[in-house]
Design an enzyme around this catalytic site. Sequence first.
Site, PDB file in Angstrom:
ATOM      1  N   LYS A 223      72.663  50.304   7.801  1.00  0.00           N
ATOM      2  CA  LYS A 223      72.286  51.718   7.782  1.00  0.00           C
ATOM      3  C   LYS A 223      73.023  52.450   6.666  1.00  0.00           C
ATOM      4  CE  LYS A 223      70.100  51.811  12.188  1.00  0.00           C
ATOM      5  NZ  LYS A 223      70.064  52.107  13.605  1.00  0.00           N
ATOM      6  N   ARG A 263      72.528  44.458  17.018  1.00  0.00           N
ATOM      7  CA  ARG A 263      71.223  44.230  16.376  1.00  0.00           C
ATOM      8  C   ARG A 263      71.460  44.200  14.870  1.00  0.00           C
ATOM      9  NH1 ARG A 263      67.404  47.279  13.875  1.00  0.00           N
ATOM     10  NH2 ARG A 263      65.214  46.812  14.283  1.00  0.00           N
TER      11      ARG A 263
END
Length: 296
Positions: A223, A263
Amino acid sequence: MNAAELSAALLGERERTLVMGVVNVTPDSFSDGGEWFEQDAAVAHGREVLAAGADIVDVGGESTRPGAERPSVEEELRRVVPVVTALAAEGAVISVDTMRAAVARAAVDAGATIVNDVSGGLADPGMVPWVAADRLPFIAMHWRGHSTSMQSRAHYDDVVDDVCRELAERRDALLRGGIEAHNLVLDPGLGFAKNADHNWALMAALPALHDLGHPVLLGASRKTFLGRLGRGADEAPRPAAERDVETTATSVMAAMAGLWCVRVHDVASTVRALSVVQAALDHAPADLPDHLEDTD
Ligand code: PMM
């Protein structure tokens, strides 16, 4: 064990942090630039993710990149179902990353056994009744709205308190809606209606998420807040594919905090890093912190 039994067993796993490998079947995912858009490539990538040691493969057909437009249901089905079918045939435990009940249902028919809904059941009123009736494991993420508008909702008094309170409200609604407690996983939703400071505050407070009373999944992988580390304010973030070292550090933090699952896109680096955490924990003295004790 079949995949459904295996996913039920994974839900009960507390001895180590699990690894969920991402297979995005989207043309515009920020993290892999659509590299796996072609379905054959997505299936091949899923096989690599499994070979690298993923416990769960997360297959998704909708990009949730800030500002992303939604695909049609038909397009999402076209992307997701063949990939789930092919990977399920190989015995993989598959979660389907979707906010749509119709897509979740088709993916489960094709062999997925876990529903990963970034909206926590808020985007589609059909989702929760169906997941509850089918008694499926459900991953509910903290969410305040679709990608087109979510960054305008990144306002908090205290991000940790606010996210925990909103997740607790969602948890209660989902349990009232019939999802069984042992099937519910919660996720703080890094990057979703959150700026970099919000994400870091949540990373600093990972153990607090145990108070929600459910297994916790963390999705920090690649991210943008990780890509900004070491870059000047006027510099572009590091490209998504070059954020795996930082991602691995977040996975280690998650494992040290006793979270249920991470994840990630690059499964191999996370599996190796988590083996370091596990080896150390295996040699830890008996008086472990509460969240690392056997809770059965
Ligand atoms: N992040 C993305 C997609 N799905 N699911 C869960 N449960 N948690 C997340 O943080 C999450 C998710 C967006 O990342 P990607 O586009 O790189 O897959």
